[in-house]
Scaffold this motif. Structure first.
Motif, mmCIF file in Angstrom:
data_model
loop_
_atom_site.group_PDB
_atom_site.id
_atom_site.type_symbol
_atom_site.label_atom_id
_atom_site.label_comp_id
_atom_site.label_asym_id
_atom_site.label_seq_id
_atom_site.Cartn_x
_atom_site.Cartn_y
_atom_site.Cartn_z
ATOM 1 N N CYS A 1 43.181 33.549 38.952
ATOM 2 C CA CYS A 1 43.042 33.446 40.465
ATOM 3 C C CYS A 1 41.748 32.710 40.620
ATOM 4 O O CYS A 1 41.646 32.137 41.577
ATOM 5 C CB CYS A 1 43.258 34.699 41.191
ATOM 6 N N GLU A 2 40.620 33.170 40.194
ATOM 7 C CA GLU A 2 39.437 32.704 40.438
ATOM 8 C C GLU A 2 39.315 31.258 40.076
ATOM 9 O O GLU A 2 38.776 30.396 40.726
ATOM 10 C CB GLU A 2 38.288 33.562 39.271
ATOM 11 N N GLN A 3 40.003 30.894 39.005
ATOM 12 C CA GLN A 3 40.294 29.270 38.737
ATOM 13 C C GLN A 3 41.061 28.519 39.689
ATOM 14 O O GLN A 3 41.128 27.349 39.620
ATOM 15 C CB GLN A 3 40.747 29.123 37.218
ATOM 16 N N GLY A 4 41.797 29.508 40.566
ATOM 17 C CA GLY A 4 42.617 28.573 41.640
ATOM 18 C C GLY A 4 43.876 28.148 41.085
ATOM 19 O O GLY A 4 44.618 27.528 41.647
ATOM 20 N N VAL A 5 44.442 28.426 39.792
ATOM 21 C CA VAL A 5 45.667 28.250 39.227
ATOM 22 C C VAL A 5 46.780 29.213 39.171
ATOM 23 O O VAL A 5 47.874 28.813 39.190
ATOM 24 C CB VAL A 5 45.382 27.575 37.777
ATOM 25 N N ALA A 6 46.348 30.199 39.804
ATOM 26 C CA ALA A 6 47.277 31.159 40.313
ATOM 27 C C ALA A 6 46.664 31.912 41.471
ATOM 28 O O ALA A 6 45.817 31.614 42.022
ATOM 29 C CB ALA A 6 47.420 32.225 39.032
ATOM 30 N N ALA A 7 47.724 32.623 42.158
ATOM 31 C CA ALA A 7 47.214 33.485 43.293
ATOM 32 C C ALA A 7 48.015 34.687 43.322
ATOM 33 O O ALA A 7 49.215 34.842 42.755
ATOM 34 C CB ALA A 7 47.736 32.657 44.563
ATOM 35 N N SER B 1 46.453 21.613 43.457
ATOM 36 C CA SER B 1 45.556 21.497 42.360
ATOM 37 C C SER B 1 44.110 21.955 42.868
ATOM 38 O O SER B 1 43.182 22.259 42.092
ATOM 39 C CB SER B 1 45.541 20.200 41.634
ATOM 40 N N ASP B 2 43.863 22.023 44.054
ATOM 41 C CA ASP B 2 42.501 22.074 44.436
ATOM 42 C C ASP B 2 41.789 23.286 44.109
ATOM 43 O O ASP B 2 42.513 24.177 44.224
ATOM 44 C CB ASP B 2 42.253 21.861 45.959
ATOM 45 N N HIS B 3 40.620 23.321 43.852
ATOM 46 C CA HIS B 3 40.135 24.626 43.408
ATOM 47 C C HIS B 3 40.080 25.703 44.603
ATOM 48 O O HIS B 3 40.427 26.710 44.392
ATOM 49 C CB HIS B 3 38.764 24.300 42.765
ATOM 50 N N ASP B 4 39.393 25.130 45.623
ATOM 51 C CA ASP B 4 39.243 26.336 46.752
ATOM 52 C C ASP B 4 40.088 25.697 48.049
ATOM 53 O O ASP B 4 39.706 25.261 48.914
ATOM 54 C CB ASP B 4 37.887 26.441 47.089
ATOM 55 N N HIS B 5 41.337 26.031 47.913
ATOM 56 C CA HIS B 5 42.109 25.584 49.025
ATOM 57 C C HIS B 5 42.929 27.019 49.615
ATOM 58 O O HIS B 5 43.022 27.865 48.917
ATOM 59 C CB HIS B 5 43.385 24.814 48.613
ATOM 60 N N ALA C 1 58.516 33.045 46.333
ATOM 61 C CA ALA C 1 57.596 32.794 47.293
ATOM 62 C C ALA C 1 57.370 31.017 47.096
ATOM 63 O O ALA C 1 56.908 30.636 46.248
ATOM 64 C CB ALA C 1 56.547 33.384 46.745
ATOM 65 N N VAL C 2 57.355 30.398 48.300
ATOM 66 C CA VAL C 2 57.146 28.863 48.375
ATOM 67 C C VAL C 2 55.656 28.667 48.938
ATOM 68 O O VAL C 2 55.299 29.457 49.648
ATOM 69 C CB VAL C 2 57.889 28.156 49.030
ATOM 70 N N GLU C 3 54.797 27.987 48.289
ATOM 71 C CA GLU C 3 53.685 27.571 48.822
ATOM 72 C C GLU C 3 53.581 26.640 49.688
ATOM 73 O O GLU C 3 54.007 25.359 49.129
ATOM 74 C CB GLU C 3 52.690 27.592 47.345
ATOM 75 N N ILE C 4 52.871 26.603 50.550
ATOM 76 C CA ILE C 4 52.779 25.441 51.554
ATOM 77 C C ILE C 4 51.304 25.155 51.915
ATOM 78 O O ILE C 4 50.524 26.323 51.787
ATOM 79 C CB ILE C 4 53.624 25.533 52.800
ATOM 80 N N GLU C 5 50.802 24.040 52.205
ATOM 81 C CA GLU C 5 49.240 23.917 52.610
ATOM 82 C C GLU C 5 49.204 23.588 53.982
ATOM 83 O O GLU C 5 50.218 22.619 54.504
ATOM 84 C CB GLU C 5 48.651 22.751 51.571
ATOM 85 N N LYS D 1 35.448 34.528 52.735
ATOM 86 C CA LYS D 1 35.305 34.454 51.263
ATOM 87 C C LYS D 1 36.768 34.015 50.832
ATOM 88 O O LYS D 1 37.168 33.597 49.699
ATOM 89 C CB LYS D 1 34.816 35.612 50.657
ATOM 90 N N HIS D 2 37.792 34.754 51.479
ATOM 91 C CA HIS D 2 39.258 34.768 50.778
ATOM 92 C C HIS D 2 40.110 34.808 52.103
ATOM 93 O O HIS D 2 40.003 35.600 52.926
ATOM 94 C CB HIS D 2 39.412 35.887 50.011
ATOM 95 N N ARG D 3 41.163 34.023 51.918
ATOM 96 C CA ARG D 3 42.331 34.037 52.664
ATOM 97 C C ARG D 3 43.686 34.767 52.353
ATOM 98 O O ARG D 3 43.968 34.234 51.187
ATOM 99 C CB ARG D 3 42.587 32.738 53.479
#
Lengths: 159, 159
Positions: free
Chosen positions: B81-87, B101-105, B118-122, B142-144
């Motif tokens: 999760c810290e790496q941003g590759v999982a949530a 793939s963005d690190h902090d999105h 669960a589908v992820e959208i931006e 810091k986190h959303r």
DNA sequence: CATCAAACGCAACAATATATCATCGGTGCA
DNA sequence: TGCACCGATGATATATTGTTGCGTTTGATG
């Protein structure tokens, strides 16, 4: 500052209410406001931060002189959330009294990692944007979890 | 459909990646991609829904032939999760591989109550609006946590 | 190869949430 | 009045999720 004193400070936000109004609103919808439900809601209102189910149990134990069992607490919290007078903060496993009086509103919580308090804000635009996204994908939204964790203004000054 | 096949279907969204790209991205940042971390990430990618820590443990047990202890799983998930590759999806107590793939999105998850996926959208706009609200209140984000539960399009047809 | 920090294993435990069945009290109704 | 019903609560047990503490292993690096 407990929720019960905070609506005066938050004059820019719309449609605030207090414990009694919340209870009255539930009654108007035909919901049974039992002593336990009122006690739990009051405890949430007088807290200065979100409370976990077991925190709540301990607080109620002091007031009532007896232990309320966990399932009763959870049932009561579920009821209050359905009524829209309380909300669960998923990222904390905790519950707060809802300051906004609408039955079905999307609120965003700002959760401070330092003091642990959670402030509720309302943002119609965010709600609308999210609904549009969902609609485009054919997704029917039943419930929204919008939580930001970070640091509130007072906590930044002290650190 | 597992995550690993879904990026082809989702061509309208930006900057998708797959497991190998995610691993490579972590390595570029200087992170150690150990066998356990790769195994956990692969398991998330090949799952067709968010997995709880203990689900994950069971799946890995079958693959590895031994039990990974809960703390190892949690540590690994924290790392990913810290790496941003999982949530982490708070409303499910579960984890997904991150498609963006963005690190902090900030991503919004649409969680189907029926199929559990669960589908992820931006949505940059939502992110921006929320940031503005936070800024106005002096809150540093810091986190959303942005999660919508409801029913996805396929599940509505079948019901 | 020696060293050091990071990653991992392990055991116990803590915190959170639910399942199940029993009980209580009011409400409607014969 | 007596009875059947229903929603709320009580009580016990158990499931699920997450953490702490500490010792061991591993792997990068000089």
């Amino acid at each position: 500052m407990p929720r019960s004193e905070r609506h005066l400070a938050n004059t820019q936000s719309p449609a605030h209410c207090d414990v009694d109004e919340a209870i009255a609103a539930c009654r108007l919808r035909g919901a049974q406001m039992t002593p336990l439900r009122q006690a739990v809601l009051s405890a949430l209102w007088s807290a200065d931060r979100p409370l976990g189910a077991y925190d709540l149990r301990d607080r109620l134990a002091e007031e009532c002189g007896r232990q309320i069992a966990a399932p009763s607490i959870y049932r009561t919290l579920d009821f209050l959330c359905e009524q829209g007078v309380a909300a669960r903060i998923e990222s904390l496993n905790a519950y707060v009294a809802c300051v906004h009086s609408d039955h079905d509103h999307a609120c965003v919580f700002l959760v401070c990692e330092s003091c642990g308090d959670a402030v509720e804000i309302e943002n119609q635009q965010v709600e609308q944007l999210i609904n549009e996204d969902a609609k485009r994908l054919g997704f029917v939204v039943k419930h929204r979890v919008l939580e930001l964790s970070g640091f509130c203004a007072p906590c930044q000054e002290t650190s």
